[in-house]
Design an enzyme around this catalytic site. Structure first.
Site, mmCIF file in Angstrom:
data_model
loop_
_atom_site.group_PDB
_atom_site.id
_atom_site.type_symbol
_atom_site.label_atom_id
_atom_site.label_comp_id
_atom_site.label_asym_id
_atom_site.label_seq_id
_atom_site.Cartn_x
_atom_site.Cartn_y
_atom_site.Cartn_z
ATOM 1 N N GLN A 233 0.821 -1.206 0.000
ATOM 2 C CA GLN A 233 0.000 0.000 0.000
ATOM 3 C C GLN A 233 0.855 1.256 0.000
ATOM 4 O OE1 GLN A 233 -2.776 -0.355 3.276
ATOM 5 N NE2 GLN A 233 -3.527 -2.317 2.534
ATOM 6 N N GLY A 236 1.063 3.593 -4.996
ATOM 7 C CA GLY A 236 0.446 3.896 -6.279
ATOM 8 C C GLY A 236 -0.093 2.694 -7.029
ATOM 9 N N HIS A 237 -0.054 1.507 -6.417
ATOM 10 C CA HIS A 237 -0.498 0.305 -7.135
ATOM 11 C C HIS A 237 -2.016 0.270 -7.331
ATOM 12 C CE1 HIS A 237 3.536 -1.179 -6.982
ATOM 13 N NE2 HIS A 237 3.563 -1.174 -5.665
ATOM 14 N N GLY A 238 -2.750 0.893 -6.415
ATOM 15 C CA GLY A 238 -4.200 0.942 -6.596
ATOM 16 C C GLY A 238 -4.571 1.672 -7.873
ATOM 17 N N GLU A 261 -19.944 -0.418 -6.490
ATOM 18 C CA GLU A 261 -20.956 -0.833 -5.529
ATOM 19 C C GLU A 261 -20.682 -0.215 -4.161
ATOM 20 O OE1 GLU A 261 -22.946 -5.045 -4.007
ATOM 21 O OE2 GLU A 261 -21.621 -4.982 -5.720
#
EC number: 2.3.1.48
Length: 432
Positions: A233, A236-238, A261
């Site tokens: 985390q 920047g991987h998200g 959702e």
């Protein structure tokens, strides 16, 4: 606290501290405390109090082979309570809580067997088709994103282990129906060299989306689960994972737009940042133009955002407000008032219908005084809510703008290749 309570209290443990995870790449990691990490929550496993009863010095080890996610499970403690001390109350059955509906069969309880599996993890190959690869600019680490399906040999079992992380890091997370072929998956891996110099793939995160039907002949993917594992985390991987999903959706002519959702706050900020960055690159004539932004959100903006980026209208409107705030001079009373009233008008829309319904109900009452009180309370509550909601929204938008200010909006923004100065997301999220 009575002496009995003091004595019994020694046998209570905070589940979030007792549970310890590792992503084990080599046998050396088994004794390396620096790679340990703990849950953010465990209420779905150990109850709302997240307390485990019946053990002194409790340690619950849930280790994963970093590549294949083979699991080692051990419950260790110095002493277990007996009924004479507890007044007949049994100690919690930890193994049952973990293995009933959470950890699938096939886990190991022998550390030597687990070490052997870790050593043979070099045989693991990522599931599915390689979709994207990138190298981080700050430390040169390599990452790849693959797209498997439940028909990919071995992925179903792998997914049953991967989804365990959701329960401990995503509030209100739940498992999907793996037999429904409308689910799609993207899995993020770090590609690294082991001690022998061989390339291997360690799991770093994943996401799921469900393809809903959109009349008359399109589909509307809804992002459902999205998690970057704790050791990865704030790097920047998200953003990379979300961009990969967007790329796949843009390449599919059947996709009308993309929804999420019930996104939690962490994912909403990530999504806002990625979408605003894309709009600045793909539609600057509308979303980087102060004059166009000040003239209000238009159907043209909604259409462009959907056709060029597959953004649904609601998210396009949110990004419009963020990017308008970016161009608004808060020191200009007129400009700031225009922004504030426009956003509050949008926030007030859900209250307009309820306000009319309340007025009708009050009109049916015999007491004029009661009618007046109901009307006043509704108005006061609405004003207070709008002020609070607006302030919170501006604060949330400000976080996105701070991050946008730290990146270069260049041609690379199309696929996430943007340099960031330390601003990155914490992204363990389930969007449901």
């Amino acid at each position: 606290m009575t002496q009995f309570e003091v004595q019994v209290d020694q046998y209570k443990a905070d589940g979030n501290k007792a549970v310890c995870f590792k992503l084990v790449r080599s046998t050396k990691d088994l004794t390396n405390p620096e790679i340990d990490f703990h849950p953010d929550m465990c209420h779905q496993v150990f109850g709302d109090s997240e307390t485990i009863f019946g053990y002194k010095n409790l340690s619950i080890k849930i280790y994963f082979a970093a590549c294949s996610l083979t699991i080692y499970l051990a419950v260790e403690y110095a002493e277990k309570i007996n009924k004479a001390i507890s007044g007949g109350v049994e100690a919690d059955d930890i193994m049952a809580a973990l293995t009933k509906d959470l950890i699938p069969p096939g886990y190991l309880t022998n550390i030597d067997q687990f070490a052997s599996r870790v050593s043979s993890d070099n045989e693991f190959k990522p599931f599915g088709v390689l979709k994207q690869a990138y190298t981080t600019e700050d430390d040169g680490r390599h990452f790849e994103i693959y797209q498997p399906t439940m028909d990919t040999p071995g992925f179903r079992e792998f997914h049953s282990r991967l989804q365990i992380f959701l329960i401990f890091f995503v509030d209100a997370a739940s498992f999907i129906d793996a037999d429904d072929d409308r689910w799609s998956f993207l899995v993020l891996y770090e590609k690294f060299k082991d001690d022998s110099g061989e390339w291997r793939h360690a799991v770093a995160g994943y996401m799921t989306a469900y393809r809903y039907y959109a009349y008359p002949d399109r589909v509307r993917p809804r992002i459902s689960q999205f998690i970057v594992l704790p050791p990865y985390q704030r790097r920047g991987h998200g953003c990379r994972l979300l961009e990969a999903f967007y790329s796949e959706s843009l390449a599919d002519p059947a996709v009308l737009d993309i929804t999420v959702e019930d996104p939690v706050d962490t994912f909403q900020r990530l999504r806002d940042f990625v979408d605003c960055r894309r709009l600045l690159f793909e539609a600057p004539e509308l979303f980087a133009n102060p004059v166009a932004l000040a003239n209000g959100f238009t159907e043209t903006m909604a259409t462009v955002a959907r056709e060029r980026l597959r953004l649904n209208k609601r998210q396009a409107r949110r990004c419009y407000e963020i990017l308008w705030l970016r161009c608004t001079n808060r020191s200009d009373p007129s400009a700031w008032r225009n922004y504030r009233l426009t956003v509050k008008s949008r926030l007030n829309q859900p209250f307009r219908k309820s306000g009319r319904e309340l007025a009708k109900a009050a009109a049916a009452l015999e007491s004029d005084e009661l009618q007046a009180v109901l009307g006043d309370l509704s108005r006061q509550q609405r004003i207070g809510h709008l002020a609070e909601a607006f302030d919170q929204l501006v604060s949330d938008y400000g976080q996105v703008l701070d991050r946008l200010a730290s990146v270069a909006i260049t041609a690379g923004a199309r696929n996430g290749a943007v340099a960031e100065n330390g601003a990155a997301e914490a992204c363990p999220v389930d969007c449901r």
